[in-house]
Design an enzyme around this catalytic site. Structure first.
Site, PDB file in Angstrom:
ATOM      1  CG  HIS A 192     103.018   9.051  32.762  1.00  0.00           C
ATOM      2  ND1 HIS A 192     103.534   9.777  31.719  1.00  0.00           N
ATOM      3  CD2 HIS A 192     103.114   7.745  32.405  1.00  0.00           C
ATOM      4  CE1 HIS A 192     103.931   8.936  30.772  1.00  0.00           C
ATOM      5  NE2 HIS A 192     103.678   7.695  31.157  1.00  0.00           N
TER       6      HIS A 192
ATOM      7  N   GLY B  62     102.103   2.351  24.127  1.00  0.00           N
ATOM      8  CA  GLY B  62     101.674   2.001  22.770  1.00  0.00           C
ATOM      9  C   GLY B  62     101.291   0.548  22.564  1.00  0.00           C
TER      10      GLY B  62
ATOM     11  CG  ASN C 227      99.406   5.152  30.609  1.00  0.00           C
ATOM     12  OD1 ASN C 227      98.258   5.583  30.469  1.00  0.00           O
ATOM     13  ND2 ASN C 227     100.450   5.944  30.790  1.00  0.00           N
ATOM     14  CD1 TRP C 228      95.362   1.049  26.857  1.00  0.00           C
ATOM     15  CD2 TRP C 228      93.138   1.372  26.805  1.00  0.00           C
ATOM     16  NE1 TRP C 228      94.763  -0.158  26.621  1.00  0.00           N
ATOM     17  CE2 TRP C 228      93.408   0.008  26.588  1.00  0.00           C
ATOM     18  CE3 TRP C 228      91.815   1.814  26.825  1.00  0.00           C
ATOM     19  CZ2 TRP C 228      92.378  -0.918  26.383  1.00  0.00           C
ATOM     20  CZ3 TRP C 228      90.793   0.904  26.633  1.00  0.00           C
ATOM     21  CH2 TRP C 228      91.085  -0.456  26.406  1.00  0.00           C
TER      22      TRP C 228
HETATM   23  P1  13P Z   1     105.402   3.446  25.582  1.00  0.00           P
HETATM   24  O1  13P Z   1     105.231   2.000  25.978  1.00  0.00           O
HETATM   25  O2  13P Z   1     104.494   3.852  24.464  1.00  0.00           O
HETATM   26  O3  13P Z   1     106.829   3.796  25.364  1.00  0.00           O
HETATM   27  O4  13P Z   1     104.891   4.329  26.833  1.00  0.00           O
HETATM   28  C1  13P Z   1     105.393   4.045  28.101  1.00  0.00           C
HETATM   29  C2  13P Z   1     104.595   4.793  29.100  1.00  0.00           C
HETATM   30  O5  13P Z   1     104.661   6.005  29.169  1.00  0.00           O
HETATM   31  C3  13P Z   1     103.712   4.030  29.974  1.00  0.00           C
HETATM   32  O6  13P Z   1     103.223   4.807  31.010  1.00  0.00           O
END
Ligand code: 13P
Length: 241
Positions: free
Chosen positions: A96, A226, A9-10
């Site tokens: 989300h 991330g 998920n960018w």
């Molecule tokens: P992180 O991997 O940056 O913690 O984000 C998780 C996320 O929200 C994926 O949708």
């Protein structure tokens, strides 16, 4: 057999030029990836068509980060199912926590978006999860069960992915204990009419913990923020051992 779905998920990261640069590094990493692993990249709207044209029909599926419930209309800032499928989108993230927290997404609108996604041939990735305050108050299970009960009304569970994302673990480096994530995911599965829905874990997934996360029997994949932005780290994640 449940499907394994590894999704990036960018969020609101990467211009088109940066997206292309990522793909140039990433696509060559996939030669070793077992075919039964579905790899999905959920990119910003502006990069969808570009990424679609550069996937070379390979292992990677294209994903978006939102879809409206109408086919078209006066809904400034929204995007419809046909607009996404036209550029090759197959998956869409819905509900989300960042949309619930910052953009007024409710279980009612999540449910509308889920049904619309399926109507237009998209596979929704439904996100559920508790805040730190809810966890500390012992409300994790009740909160998630309430989200599922409302979000999944009239949703086809044969065309669905669910992501368990504890909000306190997102972007914090504070990964949920893998056994605890496995436990909650098992509870989520117990509430579904189709036990074969792939259920992902999301929240500070990175190269250092992916093998342990994927070793858990209930966890069918990951939703990665991330660590999906760098081709080297996402490569290590999709090629977990
Ligand atoms: P992180 O991997 O940056 O913690 O984000 C998780 C996320 O929200 C994926 O949708």
């Amino acid at each position: 057999m449940r499907k394994i779905v590894i999704a990036g998920n960018w969020k609101m990261y990467k211009t088109r030029a940066e997206s292309l640069e990522f793909l140039q590094g990433f696509m060559s990493c996939l030669t070793e990836t077992p075919e039964e692993r579905e790899v999905v990249l959920c990119v910003p709207f502006t990069s969808l068509e570009l990424v679609s044209k550069n996937l070379h029909g390979g292992l990677v599926r294209l994903g978006a980060q939102n879809v409206h419930w109408q086919e078209s209309g006066a809904y400034t800032g929204e995007i419809s199912g046909p607009m996404l499928t036209e550029v090759g989108v197959r998956y869409v993230i819905i509900g989300h926590s960042e949309r619930r927290q910052f953009f007024g997404e409710t279980d009612e609108t999540v449910n509308l978006r889920l049904k619309a996604a399926q109507k237009y041939g998209l596979i929704p990735i439904l996100c559920v999860g508790e805040t730190k305050a809810q966890r500390d108050a012992g409300e994790t299970e009740a909160h998630i069960f309430s989200q599922l009960a409302q979000d999944l009304v009239d949703v086809d569970q044969t065309k669905l992915v669910i992501a368990y994302e504890p909000i306190w673990a997102i972007g914090t480096g504070d990964t949920c204990e893998t056994k605890e994530a496995n436990r909650v995911i098992g509870l989520i599965r117990s509430k579904l009419s189709n036990p074969n829905v792939p259920i992902q874990y999301g929240g500070s997934v990175k190269p250092e913990n992916i093998d342990e996360v994927m070793a858990q029997p209930e966890i069918d994949g990951v939703l990665v923020g991330g660590a999906s932005l760098e081709s080297a780290s996402f490569d290590r994640i999709v090629n977990y051992k």
